[in-house]
Each structure stands twice: as C-alpha cells, then as structure tokens.
Design an enzyme around this catalytic site. Structure first.
Site, mmCIF file in Angstrom:
data_model
loop_
_atom_site.group_PDB
_atom_site.id
_atom_site.type_symbol
_atom_site.label_atom_id
_atom_site.label_comp_id
_atom_site.label_asym_id
_atom_site.label_seq_id
_atom_site.Cartn_x
_atom_site.Cartn_y
_atom_site.Cartn_z
ATOM 1 N N ILE A 14 -50.104 23.016 63.449
ATOM 2 C CA ILE A 14 -49.731 23.641 62.171
ATOM 3 C C ILE A 14 -48.486 24.491 62.407
ATOM 4 O O ILE A 14 -48.560 25.571 62.964
ATOM 5 C CB ILE A 14 -50.881 24.488 61.592
ATOM 6 N N HIS A 15 -47.334 23.933 62.024
ATOM 7 C CA HIS A 15 -46.056 24.637 62.161
ATOM 8 C C HIS A 15 -45.489 24.922 60.774
ATOM 9 O O HIS A 15 -46.157 24.666 59.772
ATOM 10 C CB HIS A 15 -45.087 23.836 63.045
ATOM 11 N N ALA A 16 -44.298 25.462 60.711
ATOM 12 C CA ALA A 16 -43.739 26.010 59.467
ATOM 13 C C ALA A 16 -43.771 25.068 58.270
ATOM 14 O O ALA A 16 -44.259 25.437 57.204
ATOM 15 C CB ALA A 16 -42.315 26.495 59.706
#
Length: 86
Positions: A14-16
């Site tokens: 879960i990144h930007a």
C-alpha cells in the site's frame, strides 16, 4: 459489523497512489471503515497518512472492518476495490 481479510498482491504494497484511491473509495460511504495490519495496528480508511503509516507490503494480510448504516454496500465495494487495485 462486517469484516473480511485480504492479502495484498501489489508488488509495492500500500503506497501513495493506491492508498489515495482507497481513501477516495472509502469516503463514499458513511460507515466507519478500518484497515488493520498483520501486527494489529489499525488505521481509519479515510486518512491517507494513517494508511500509509501501517507499512503494509506485498503478501501481508489485512483485516478490513466496516461498521455503520451502509456497511454491506461499503464492505462489498472495498473488497472489490482491493481485488482490482491491490
């Protein structure tokens, strides 16, 4: 209350970008939606920095809890989102 588990398949976790899209999806619902990491840390699904702060990586299993008037619709939509994006 609705609850389901999901294993993250995105190579970066879960990144930007997907976190921002997830927050946008969660904000469509009145229900309280929480994402709980494998080590038990929880984040409000409507708060981008809280989600990113969980440090969820590929292969991690998260638990999503949904509580509120539209919980059935919200849980279905969030599960669909996760399968399509993460």
């Amino acid at each position: 209350m609705k609850e389901f588990k999901y294993t993250i398949t995105d190579p970066v976790g879960i990144h930007a970008r997907p976190a921002g899209l997830l927050v946008k999806e969660v904000k469509k619902f009145a229900s309280r939606i929480q994402i709980v990491s494998k080590d038990g840390k929880a984040a409000d699904g409507k708060k981008l920095l809280a989600l990113m702060g969980l440090g969820i990586r590929q292969g991690d299993e998260v638990t999503v809890t949904v509580e509120g008037d539209d919980e059935a619709d919200a849980a279905a939509a969030i599960e669909k989102f996760l399968k399509e994006n993460l």
